[in-house]
Design an enzyme around this catalytic site. Structure first.
Site, PDB file in Angstrom:
ATOM      1  N   ASP A  68       0.821  -1.341  -0.006  1.00  9.86           N
ATOM      2  CA  ASP A  68       0.193  -0.023   0.116  1.00  9.86           C
ATOM      3  C   ASP A  68       0.769   1.132   0.124  1.00  9.86           C
ATOM      4  O   ASP A  68       2.061   1.115   0.472  1.00  9.86           O
ATOM      5  CB  ASP A  68      -1.024   0.104   1.215  1.00  9.86           C
ATOM      6  CG  ASP A  68      -0.003  -0.207   2.696  1.00  9.86           C
ATOM      7  OD1 ASP A  68       0.890  -0.766   2.585  1.00  9.86           O
ATOM      8  OD2 ASP A  68      -0.760   0.483   3.579  1.00  9.86           O
ATOM      9  N   GLU A 133       0.206  -1.023   5.967  1.00  9.80           N
ATOM     10  CA  GLU A 133       1.339  -0.342   6.696  1.00  9.80           C
ATOM     11  C   GLU A 133       0.974   1.248   6.735  1.00  9.80           C
ATOM     12  O   GLU A 133       1.252   2.010   7.836  1.00  9.80           O
ATOM     13  CB  GLU A 133       2.569  -0.592   6.306  1.00  9.80           C
ATOM     14  CG  GLU A 133       3.658  -0.601   6.995  1.00  9.80           C
ATOM     15  CD  GLU A 133       4.157   0.998   7.045  1.00  9.80           C
ATOM     16  OE1 GLU A 133       5.085   1.408   7.781  1.00  9.80           O
ATOM     17  OE2 GLU A 133       3.905   1.871   5.961  1.00  9.80           O
TER      18      GLU A 133
END
Length: 377
Positions: A68, A133
């Site tokens: 991500d 994250e």
């Protein structure tokens, strides 16, 4: 085109704004399955994660990372479209080039080379990859670690591909991180008209001396691995927006980045004791984002430092500076953890980019680290 750059571009093309993965993990899984990795797709909540392992023996070297990326902001202000992976003047442009799709590409291609050269390597290699994250990080690495603990799978060494370099790839390795303790503070007063202060109680006035004392407090002096603990107010809000109303409450957010010289519980106690001494009427909600951790020189650190010297000629600096990373979830299991990735100058910025040469060097550094730790010959 170098395989690392080609794979990095493919990953950048996927619009994986946190917590979306957008197919990045399947792209990696396809490559890893071809070289003998067993894959476990692990979805927690709406978050995609996977654990891939090649081998069953110890020691276990894991690469950890995230697919991500943070939002782009106004794309019209980017020099190049953020998900096209344009290469210009030797720089690969796009969201996630440095944080951290470039690292993921280098890790995969390094493993492909290593397995081809050492198919019967000692120990095991693993990947712990999440798409959670850059967000709230509640259904990503922390959940995979819980899953591994239940299976009694223990990571011995872990390389997190976060962008660690300051100027040149390999100039800095993060061998630890400070702890992070957050608080939401509400100081209660009594709302009223500013012309009749005797009928009200201003929480801003009540808090000023205590907050000043917090800001000036020396919490510790740090140590050889960590700078001194720091306290910062990150948000403050009080009032109705009118100039003639004394507010009823004052709300603040603050953060401690703390060393191993003090514990989260000690910080909480000192703060609340100070508020009580100032006779504040307050409510506080504490959130611990991560404990501090350190990996001393030894197996993993020495292997990474040696690989960097061999590939780049640099004498790397060991550092614990910067924010937090998912290493905070892995280190408490007993694993040695380092962060080793490209330059961090443009992370989270408009026009994020990374040097193509740096990614190629990173591929070689990861390869040499694998050789140092797991090659039999």
């Amino acid at each position: 085109m170098h395989p690392t750059i080609d794979l990095a571009q493919q990953l950048i093309h996927r619009v994986s704004i946190t917590p979306e993965d957008a197919g990045c993990q399947e792209l990696m899984i396809e490559r890893l399955e071809k070289i003998g990795f067993t894959i476990h797709r692990l979805k927690f909540g709406e978050v995609e994660n996977f654990w891939a392992r090649r081998g069953t023996e110890k020691p276990l070297l894991a690469f950890a990372g995230h697919t991500d990326v943070v939002p782009t902001g106004d794309t019209s202000k980017w020099q190049h479209p953020p998900f096209e992976g344009v290469i210009e003047n030797g720089m690969l442009h796009g969201r996630g080039t440095a944080d951290m799709k470039g690292s993921l590409a280098a890790i995969v291609t390094a493993c492909e080379k290593f397995v081809a050269a050492h198919p019967d390597h000692s120990g095991s290699i693993a990947f712990l990859i999440t798409s959670d994250e850059e967000g709230i990080a509640t259904h990503g690495t922390v959940k995979v670690i819980e899953w591994l603990e239940k299976r009694n799978e223990k990571i011995d060494w872990c390389i997190v591909g976060e962008p660690s370099a300051s100027e040149k790839v390999g100039d800095t390795v993060k061998n630890g991180r400070r702890g992070s303790l957050n608080a939401k503070l509400i100081i209660n007063g009594i709302q009223g008209h500013v012309a009749y202060p005797q009928l009200a109680k201003n929480p801003i006035h009540a808090a000023m001396q205590a907050l000043d004392e917090l800001a000036k407090t020396e919490w510790d002096q740090g140590n050889e691995f960590f700078p001194a603990t720091s306290f910062q107010i990150s948000n403050i809000n009080g009032g109705t927006g009118a100039t003639n109303v004394i507010p009823g409450t004052l709300e603040l957010l603050f953060n401690f980045r703390f060393s191993t010289e003090v514990t989260a519980e000690q910080l909480k106690q000192r703060v609340e004791t100070l508020f009580q001494q100032h006779q504040l009427d307050y409510e506080i909600i504490w959130t611990l984002s991560g404990q501090p951790f350190i990996t001393n020189r030894g197996g993993l650190v020495n292997a990474a430092v040696s690989a960097i010297k061999l590939v780049t000629g640099l004498d790397t600096e060991l550092s614990t500076s910067g924010g937090t990373s998912d290493g905070r979830f892995i280190a408490p299991t007993g694993a040695q953890v380092v962060e080793l990735g490209p330059c961090n100058k443009t992370i989270h910025k408009l026009n994020e980019c990374v040097s193509c040469d740096d990614l190629i060097l990173l591929d070689q550094i990861y390869f040499e680290t694998l050789k140092e730790l797991l090659a039999k010959d």
